[in-house]
Design a protein around this motif. Structure first.
Motif, PDB file in Angstrom:
ATOM      1  N   GLU A 231       0.838  -1.192   0.000  1.00 33.61           N
ATOM      2  CA  GLU A 231       0.000   0.000   0.000  1.00 33.61           C
ATOM      3  C   GLU A 231       0.876   1.246   0.000  1.00 33.61           C
ATOM      4  OE1 GLU A 231      -3.782   1.895   0.496  1.00 33.61           O
ATOM      5  OE2 GLU A 231      -3.424  -0.269   0.535  1.00 33.61           O
ATOM      6  N   ARG A 232       0.527   2.245  -0.825  1.00 33.11           N
ATOM      7  CA  ARG A 232       1.260   3.510  -0.818  1.00 33.11           C
ATOM      8  C   ARG A 232       0.298   4.675  -1.070  1.00 33.11           C
ATOM      9  NH1 ARG A 232       4.373   0.420   0.781  1.00 33.11           N
ATOM     10  NH2 ARG A 232       6.515  -0.030   0.137  1.00 33.11           N
ATOM     11  N   LEU A 233       0.609   5.822  -0.484  1.00 30.82           N
ATOM     12  CA  LEU A 233      -0.025   7.097  -0.824  1.00 30.82           C
ATOM     13  C   LEU A 233       1.082   8.008  -1.315  1.00 30.82           C
ATOM     14  CD1 LEU A 233      -2.488   7.764   2.142  1.00 30.82           C
ATOM     15  CD2 LEU A 233      -3.103   7.253  -0.212  1.00 30.82           C
TER      16      LEU A 233
ATOM     17  N   ASP B 186       6.949  10.655   5.169  1.00 29.89           N
ATOM     18  CA  ASP B 186       8.294  10.545   4.597  1.00 29.89           C
ATOM     19  C   ASP B 186       8.844   9.168   4.952  1.00 29.89           C
ATOM     20  OD1 ASP B 186      10.971  10.673   3.893  1.00 29.89           O
ATOM     21  OD2 ASP B 186      11.221  12.748   4.562  1.00 29.89           O
ATOM     22  N   ARG B 187       8.665   8.198   4.067  1.00 29.84           N
ATOM     23  CA  ARG B 187       9.093   6.821   4.340  1.00 29.84           C
ATOM     24  C   ARG B 187      10.594   6.713   4.557  1.00 29.84           C
ATOM     25  NH1 ARG B 187       5.364   2.793   3.291  1.00 29.84           N
ATOM     26  NH2 ARG B 187       7.037   1.291   2.995  1.00 29.84           N
TER      27      ARG B 187
ATOM     28  N   ILE C  65      13.005  -3.870   9.072  1.00 29.94           N
ATOM     29  CA  ILE C  65      12.483  -2.538   8.756  1.00 29.94           C
ATOM     30  C   ILE C  65      11.459  -2.616   7.629  1.00 29.94           C
ATOM     31  CG2 ILE C  65      13.086  -0.304   7.703  1.00 29.94           C
ATOM     32  CD1 ILE C  65      15.652  -0.328   9.298  1.00 29.94           C
ATOM     33  N   LYS C  66      11.744  -3.407   6.600  1.00 25.70           N
ATOM     34  CA  LYS C  66      10.851  -3.506   5.453  1.00 25.70           C
ATOM     35  C   LYS C  66       9.463  -3.983   5.871  1.00 25.70           C
ATOM     36  CE  LYS C  66      12.383  -5.106   1.571  1.00 25.70           C
ATOM     37  NZ  LYS C  66      12.994  -5.989   0.550  1.00 25.70           N
ATOM     38  N   ARG C  67       9.401  -4.856   6.864  1.00 23.34           N
ATOM     39  CA  ARG C  67       8.122  -5.357   7.347  1.00 23.34           C
ATOM     40  C   ARG C  67       7.498  -4.424   8.372  1.00 23.34           C
ATOM     41  NH1 ARG C  67       7.170 -10.651   6.204  1.00 23.34           N
ATOM     42  NH2 ARG C  67       8.846 -11.804   5.158  1.00 23.34           N
ATOM     43  N   LEU C  68       8.336  -3.938   9.276  1.00 27.14           N
ATOM     44  CA  LEU C  68       7.844  -3.115  10.376  1.00 27.14           C
ATOM     45  C   LEU C  68       7.234  -1.812   9.894  1.00 27.14           C
ATOM     46  CD1 LEU C  68       7.566  -2.407  13.371  1.00 27.14           C
ATOM     47  CD2 LEU C  68       9.976  -1.721  13.375  1.00 27.14           C
ATOM     48  N   ILE C  69       7.834  -1.191   8.904  1.00 23.84           N
ATOM     49  CA  ILE C  69       7.394   0.139   8.483  1.00 23.84           C
ATOM     50  C   ILE C  69       5.957   0.109   7.946  1.00 23.84           C
ATOM     51  CG2 ILE C  69       8.316  -0.014   6.123  1.00 23.84           C
ATOM     52  CD1 ILE C  69       9.187   2.914   6.441  1.00 23.84           C
ATOM     53  N   ASP C  70       5.591  -0.941   7.222  1.00 24.95           N
ATOM     54  CA  ASP C  70       4.229  -1.048   6.707  1.00 24.95           C
ATOM     55  C   ASP C  70       3.258  -1.485   7.793  1.00 24.95           C
ATOM     56  OD1 ASP C  70       4.837  -0.260   4.102  1.00 24.95           O
ATOM     57  OD2 ASP C  70       5.347  -2.288   3.490  1.00 24.95           O
ATOM     58  N   ALA C  71       3.658  -2.471   8.588  1.00 22.65           N
ATOM     59  CA  ALA C  71       2.762  -2.986   9.623  1.00 22.65           C
ATOM     60  C   ALA C  71       2.462  -1.931  10.680  1.00 22.65           C
ATOM     61  CB  ALA C  71       3.379  -4.225  10.277  1.00 22.65           C
ATOM     62  N   LEU C  72       3.445  -1.113  11.021  1.00 21.42           N
ATOM     63  CA  LEU C  72       3.237  -0.078  12.038  1.00 21.42           C
ATOM     64  C   LEU C  72       2.259   0.987  11.550  1.00 21.42           C
ATOM     65  CD1 LEU C  72       3.868   1.219  14.748  1.00 21.42           C
ATOM     66  CD2 LEU C  72       5.931   2.220  13.719  1.00 21.42           C
TER      67      LEU C  72
ATOM     68  N   VAL D 223       0.692   9.062   8.287  1.00 21.64           N
ATOM     69  CA  VAL D 223       1.344   9.122   9.599  1.00 21.64           C
ATOM     70  C   VAL D 223       2.613   9.960   9.462  1.00 21.64           C
ATOM     71  CG1 VAL D 223       2.245   7.796  11.546  1.00 21.64           C
ATOM     72  CG2 VAL D 223       0.472   6.806  10.080  1.00 21.64           C
ATOM     73  N   GLU D 224       2.765  10.959  10.322  1.00 22.82           N
ATOM     74  CA  GLU D 224       3.861  11.906  10.160  1.00 22.82           C
ATOM     75  C   GLU D 224       5.185  11.418  10.733  1.00 22.82           C
ATOM     76  OE1 GLU D 224       2.516  15.703  11.707  1.00 22.82           O
ATOM     77  OE2 GLU D 224       1.938  16.309   9.675  1.00 22.82           O
ATOM     78  N   SER D 225       5.187  10.802  11.921  1.00 20.71           N
ATOM     79  CA  SER D 225       6.465  10.480  12.558  1.00 20.71           C
ATOM     80  C   SER D 225       6.315   9.315  13.522  1.00 20.71           C
ATOM     81  CB  SER D 225       6.997  11.695  13.320  1.00 20.71           C
ATOM     82  OG  SER D 225       6.121  12.039  14.388  1.00 20.71           O
ATOM     83  N   LEU D 226       7.460   8.812  14.006  1.00 20.47           N
ATOM     84  CA  LEU D 226       7.469   7.759  15.012  1.00 20.47           C
ATOM     85  C   LEU D 226       7.138   8.371  16.377  1.00 20.47           C
ATOM     86  CD1 LEU D 226      10.653   5.756  14.022  1.00 20.47           C
ATOM     87  CD2 LEU D 226       8.275   5.102  13.646  1.00 20.47           C
TER      88      LEU D 226
END
Length: 242
Positions: free
Chosen positions: A19-21, A140-141, A158-165, A239-242
């Motif tokens: 998924e991407r925006l 900002d991915r 990271i590749k998995r976590l960034i989308d799941a989070l 989502v803007e930031s962690l």
């Protein structure tokens, strides 16, 4: 903005999705999505213009726990779900459902299970399809990837976590009480529990290696089901930031 969604199948079974925006450079994102599945015989890419995009300032906070066995990890996951407001019996029902395969015909689903938080009943209209969380991304991915790397997260995770989070953050924003998830990737045994009070809790191992069964269970209040589905499937969110 543009919503780009990819879904890949093999022999009628879901094998990959993303998924991407994005505002620009759409062709680069398309190439990234196209290259993501390892093995498939059918791919569908959807490009949809999005007029209204909502913003969440911060993602759910991340916590990680490792256990010596799947049994201990699942007991901990149930404990966390109970802390989030899910009765213990319903939490175990979610665990058992993912362990045997959430599709009534066997195996995995394209989307997620909607489970009543109190009664444990399945609420999705189509139990083979489930409900899908779509139209979400990071502002900002690259910045998020860099921040996760600085925290010591390995590139593979990271590749998995960034989308799941990002997905879990949207789910909780939309009114999901708690989420339980582990991947259907046979080589990936880490899963998570997420809620507004708990944050995003990574738990390893929630399944045995070489197990191609997984999925997501969204615990929801029955009275909120229509508003939750509307938000998950039709509201775009950054989502803007962690």
């Amino acid at each position: 903005m543009w919503s780009l969604r990819m879904r890949a199948e093999k022999e009628g079974k879901h094998v990959s999705g993303a998924e991407r925006l994005t505002e620009e450079r759409t062709y680069k994102v398309l190439l990234e999505l196209y290259r993501r599945p390892k093995d498939y015989d059918k791919m569908v890419i959807t490009i949809e213009k999005v007029e209204n995009v909502f913003t969440i300032e911060k993602a759910l906070p991340i916590y990680s726990y490792d256990f010596e066995s799947v049994e201990k990890a699942r007991e901990f996951a149930v404990k966390k779900l109970v802390e989030a407001g899910v009765p213990e019996g319903v939490a175990w029902k979610g665990i058992d459902l993912l362990a045997r395969g959430p599709n009534p015909k066997g195996g995995n689903m394209r989307g997620a299970v909607l489970m009543d938080t109190i009664m444990g009943e399945r609420l999705e209209e189509d139990q083979e399809r489930g409900v899908r969380t779509v139209m979400f991304d990071w502002k900002d991915r690259k910045a998020i990837e860099k921040a996760l790397k600085a925290r010591g997260v390995k590139p593979y995770y990271i590749k998995r976590l960034i989308d799941a989070l990002a997905l879990a953050t949207k789910n909780i924003y939309c009114g999901v009480v708690a989420e339980l998830c582990w991947s259907d990737d046979p080589d990936y045994t880490t899963g998570y529990v997420a809620s507004r009070s708990l944050g995003y809790v990574r738990i390893k191992p929630l399944k045995e290696p070489n197990t191609p069964i997984g999925g997501r269970v969204y615990f929801v209040r029955g009275k909120d089901i229509e508003s939750v589905k509307e938000c998950l499937e039709k509201r775009a969110l950054i989502v803007e930031s962690l």
